[in-house]
Design a protein around this motif. Structure first.
Motif, short mmCIF file in Angstrom:
data_model
loop_
_atom_site.label_atom_id
_atom_site.label_comp_id
_atom_site.label_asym_id
_atom_site.label_seq_id
_atom_site.Cartn_x
_atom_site.Cartn_y
_atom_site.Cartn_z
N HIS A 76 0.83 -1.21 0.00
CA HIS A 76 0.00 0.00 0.00
C HIS A 76 0.86 1.26 0.00
O HIS A 76 0.45 2.29 -0.52
CB HIS A 76 -0.98 -0.01 1.18
N ALA A 108 -7.24 6.56 0.71
CA ALA A 108 -6.20 5.93 1.55
C ALA A 108 -4.82 6.35 1.04
O ALA A 108 -3.93 6.69 1.82
CB ALA A 108 -6.35 4.42 1.54
N LEU B 447 -4.61 0.23 0.29
CA LEU B 447 -5.17 0.00 1.63
C LEU B 447 -4.17 -0.75 2.51
O LEU B 447 -3.50 -1.66 2.03
CB LEU B 447 -6.46 -0.82 1.55
N ASP B 448 -4.05 -0.35 3.77
CA ASP B 448 -3.19 -1.12 4.66
C ASP B 448 -3.95 -2.39 5.04
O ASP B 448 -5.14 -2.52 4.74
CB ASP B 448 -2.73 -0.28 5.87
N PRO B 449 -3.26 -3.35 5.66
CA PRO B 449 -3.93 -4.65 5.89
C PRO B 449 -5.25 -4.52 6.65
O PRO B 449 -6.22 -5.23 6.33
CB PRO B 449 -2.90 -5.43 6.72
N GLU B 451 -7.30 -1.92 6.77
CA GLU B 451 -8.31 -1.32 5.88
C GLU B 451 -8.80 -2.34 4.86
O GLU B 451 -9.98 -2.34 4.48
CB GLU B 451 -7.73 -0.11 5.15
#
Lengths: 248, 489
Positions: A76, A108, B447-449, B451
């Protein structure tokens, strides 16, 4: 000019063995590179590795992206720094609409970059504009991510995501596979729209067909985990005519 | 008069009426630990209850003493010492933090993620002196509350605490209390009958469509009623009401045992929509602490073509034992149950529903989405019963389980009892995991994990979340993500 992406002696392994065996590649801003190669040569492994798929283990080598160690970043974080992977097999996420997914992911990324999130209206305007250009209806944008989409619809959807996210380095893994000629044109237009002096595109493809529409600056032949030949657009045509065996 | 002022007046009024008085020294208002007839009498006296209600409580207490705690649920917890519990207003005000600085930063971080304003955070965290702000803060402004009160009054909707209703609408309370969940129903419900502290009373008159969502937010005296809450909602012929219970923010609560009872009654052509977001303290990562939540919720579709719809998002509590049910007595009545139950760490949930088809042409729909993570256990337990006289019944049940990681458990225990051959019963069940491909796809998009898990889980639970009223749905989505934090990576 400095490199955008600099891959040095990259070795990548998965559970079943080593796939990339000393790959070198340099990409400058503004360039379009195409990597071609037979099945199993490591094309998709390269794409997945650059995007940070944890199933692929880098055993040796270095990847520098905009002066930074790319391999030290989480997937990400790479996305937020402008790396986009167009998936060969886009994944289904039931119950999450394309619009919601796109807005959530875009914001994000913006948050990671320290930017303000886009508000609903601004986002909708952007998404509508990009979707229309790629012939994707707003009805489709409201459907769950890739659920029940045809192969072509999935690829177009990837292009909508790319257009909205507006990456610096787009890695497109067989984006042309499974497309009919009309869809191929639309998708190619999408890729061409992204071309710019400060952006780069890495096309991974099996066929020369896409390269008729998206003209690459450099073409590389990948064979058994290494780049065995590099050249201009003419190399793609040569491959198409003579086959990988003869050229590689 | 504003709601706050009205509360104060009411409290002052009551304080003068009996000797223990509660406005002068709030901290002293609690009964000693343990349960006996005197405690039941004390609680009743505190509420200044009429004789019939005291008798009703005492009858329940006598029953309860002869009942045994059920052990059929797929739950493991140490024996509860019922004599080691406060049954009336535990002295939690004494132990509250003095300011937000003293509140667990983890809790505050959660509030922040849920987007809860500072003033409201203080209330939720139990900061001393905060409750007076509570009503105002939660309402946003007193004038909003007043407007609501007046609007409800204009259409004749009764919306008040059940202790108020006992005095102001005794005929309604007497007529309906205990008619859906009988006093002897089950161990925890019977206990509630004996010691219930307070709760909500709603009456929607004939033909009235309640002009707003009724929420505990808008009800005064909402503090201190959580432990043995009692709710009674009556929708008279042709009326409609949507009721929201709970709060997405984790509430600070020292009471470990919660045993609420909720009774809903829908008369001819009436509809009740009951939505819950339950996020009580689930205990820590190792399973220490946390609320034991033993709730009895039942709706009676008494009238023809009536409808009761339960929607629940259960993310809190260490132990959840809860089966919101519908008794479909009126011909053509409809029961619905939409549930998302999340368990993480050492949480255990045994939850589901009962649909009892008595009337002809009755229909029910069950959508249950279990999500298990950590070392938790999540059980769906559901009963669909069709009685002999219930012709042309239809039921659809969908029961899905989502597992995160490989140390959690999901169980599905459906009971189907059909005594009428014309019934059409459908049952679908799935078990799935979040795939590595989904995780990587989401992460490759930024997205982070956590999210990534949140968005996939929200998609999975969408069929249930969309049943929630708008203002709840957004918070519930954030809550699902937060509840699963630490479950990946």
């Amino acid at each position: 000019m400095t490199q955008m992406l600099d891959i040095k002696n990259l070795h990548v392994a998965i559970e079943d063995g080593t796939i990339l065996k000393g790959l070198d590649l340099k990409i400058k801003p503004g360039e379009v590179h195409a990597i071609m190669g037979p099945n199993g040569s490591g094309k998709s492994t390269l794409a997945a590795t650059l995007a940070g798929n944890p199933a692929y283990e880098v055993t040796k080598g270095k990847v520098t992206y905009l002066g930074e160690d790319l391999l030290a970043l989480e997937p990400h974080e790479r996305a937020a720094k402008g790396v986009f992977l167009g998936f060969q097999y886009p994944v289904e996420i039931p119950g999450v609409s394309n619009l919601n997914f796109l807005r959530t992911t875009l914001n994000a990324q913006r948050r990671l970059r320290g930017e303000e999130p886009l508000d609903g209206a601004t986002f909708m305007k952007l998404a509508r504009e990009k979707a229309e250009k790629l012939g994707v209806s707003m009805d489709m944008m409201k459907r769950s991510v890739n659920v029940g989409f045809s192969g072509g619809e999935k690829k177009r959807n990837e292009m909508v995501q790319m257009a909205v996210i507006d990456p610096k380095l787009a890695i497109l893994d067989e984006t042309d596979s499974g497309l009919d000629i009309d869809a191929l044109k639309v998708v190619s237009d999408g890729i061409n729209a992204l071309r710019g002096a400060d952006r780069a595109i890495l096309l991974i493809t099996h066929y020369q067909r896409l390269l008729d529409y998206v003209k690459p600056d450099h073409v590389h032949v990948l064979d058994d985990g290494r780049i065995t030949r590099s050249g201009g657009p003419e190399l793609a045509r040569e491959l198409e005519e003579k086959g990988y065996q003869a050229v590689a | 008069m504003s709601a706050t002022a009205e509360t104060k007046d009411r409290v002052a009024e009551l304080a003068g009426a009996y000797k223990h008085g509660w406005s002068t020294d709030i901290e002293s208002v609690f009964a000693p630990k343990g349960l006996n007839e005197d405690i039941v009498r004390y609680i009743s006296e505190k509420q200044n209850e009429p004789e019939w209600l005291l008798e009703w409580r005492l009858k329940a207490f006598a029953m309860w003493q002869k009942l045994e705690e059920p052990d059929w649920a797929m739950l493991n917890y140490p024996p509860i010492d019922y004599q080691d519990i406060y049954y009336y207003a535990a002295p939690k005000t004494k132990e509250g933090p003095n300011s937000l600085d003293e509140v667990d930063p983890e809790l505050l971080r959660t509030y922040e993620k849920l987007g809860i304003p500072i003033a409201e955070q203080a209330v939720l965290a139990g900061v001393k002196g905060a409750p007076k702000v509570a009503v105002d803060a939660v309402f946003d402004s007193v004038s909003v509350a007043t407007t609501y009160r007046e609007e409800l009054k204009r259409v004749g909707v009764v919306f008040m605490s059940i202790s108020e209703a006992v005095h102001e609408h005794p005929e309604l309370v007497k007529k309906y209390l205990g008619t859906v969940v009988p006093q002897r129903d089950n161990y925890f419900a019977t206990l509630n009958c004996a010691v219930f502290s307070d709760g909500t009373f709603v009456y929607i008159p004939k033909g009235v469509r309640c002009p707003m969502e009724l929420s505990t937010y808008f009800r005064i005296n909402a503090e201190n009623t959580g432990q043995f809450e009692r709710t009674l909602i009556i929708a008279d012929e042709g009326s409609y009401v949507s009721y929201l219970e709970g709060c997405t923010a984790p509430m600070r609560d020292e009471n470990q045992l919660h045993a609420a009872v909720v009774e809903l009654i829908a008369l001819d052509d009436a509809e009740i929509k009951y939505s819950t977001v339950q996020n009580w303290y689930p205990g820590d990562k190792d399973g220490k602490g946390g609320i034991y939540n033993f709730v009895t919720k039942r709706g009676l579709c008494r009238g023809r073509n009536s409808k009761i719809s339960w929607t629940q998002v259960e993310t809190g509590s260490a132990i959840t034992w809860k089966y919101p049910s519908c008794i479909l007595e009126g011909d053509g009545s409809v029961g619905e149950f939409y549930s998302v139950a999340v368990t993480n760490n050492r949480q255990q949930a045994d939850t589901g529903t009962k649909m009892i088809h008595i009337g002809k042409n009755t229909r029910s729909k069950i959508i249950s989405k279990g999500i298990s993570a950590g070392h938790s256990s999540n059980t769906y337990r559901g009963l669909v019963r069709v009685l002999g006289g219930a012709d042309d019944v239809r039921n659809f049940t969908q029961c899905d389980s989502l597992l995160l990681g490989d140390t959690c458990a999901a169980h599905t225990v459906p009971y189907i009892e059909v005594r009428n051959p014309t019934a059409q019963i459908e049952h679908e069940a799935t078990t799935s995991k979040i795939s590595d491909d989904q995780m990587f796809y989401c992460m490759a998009r930024g997205l982070d994990p956590e999210e990534a898990v949140a968005i996939v889980v929200n998609g999975y639970a969408k069929e249930v979340l969309r049943e929630l009223p708008m203002e709840f749905a957004v918070e519930a989505q954030a809550l699902l993500g937060i509840s699963l934090e630490g479950s990946v990576g």
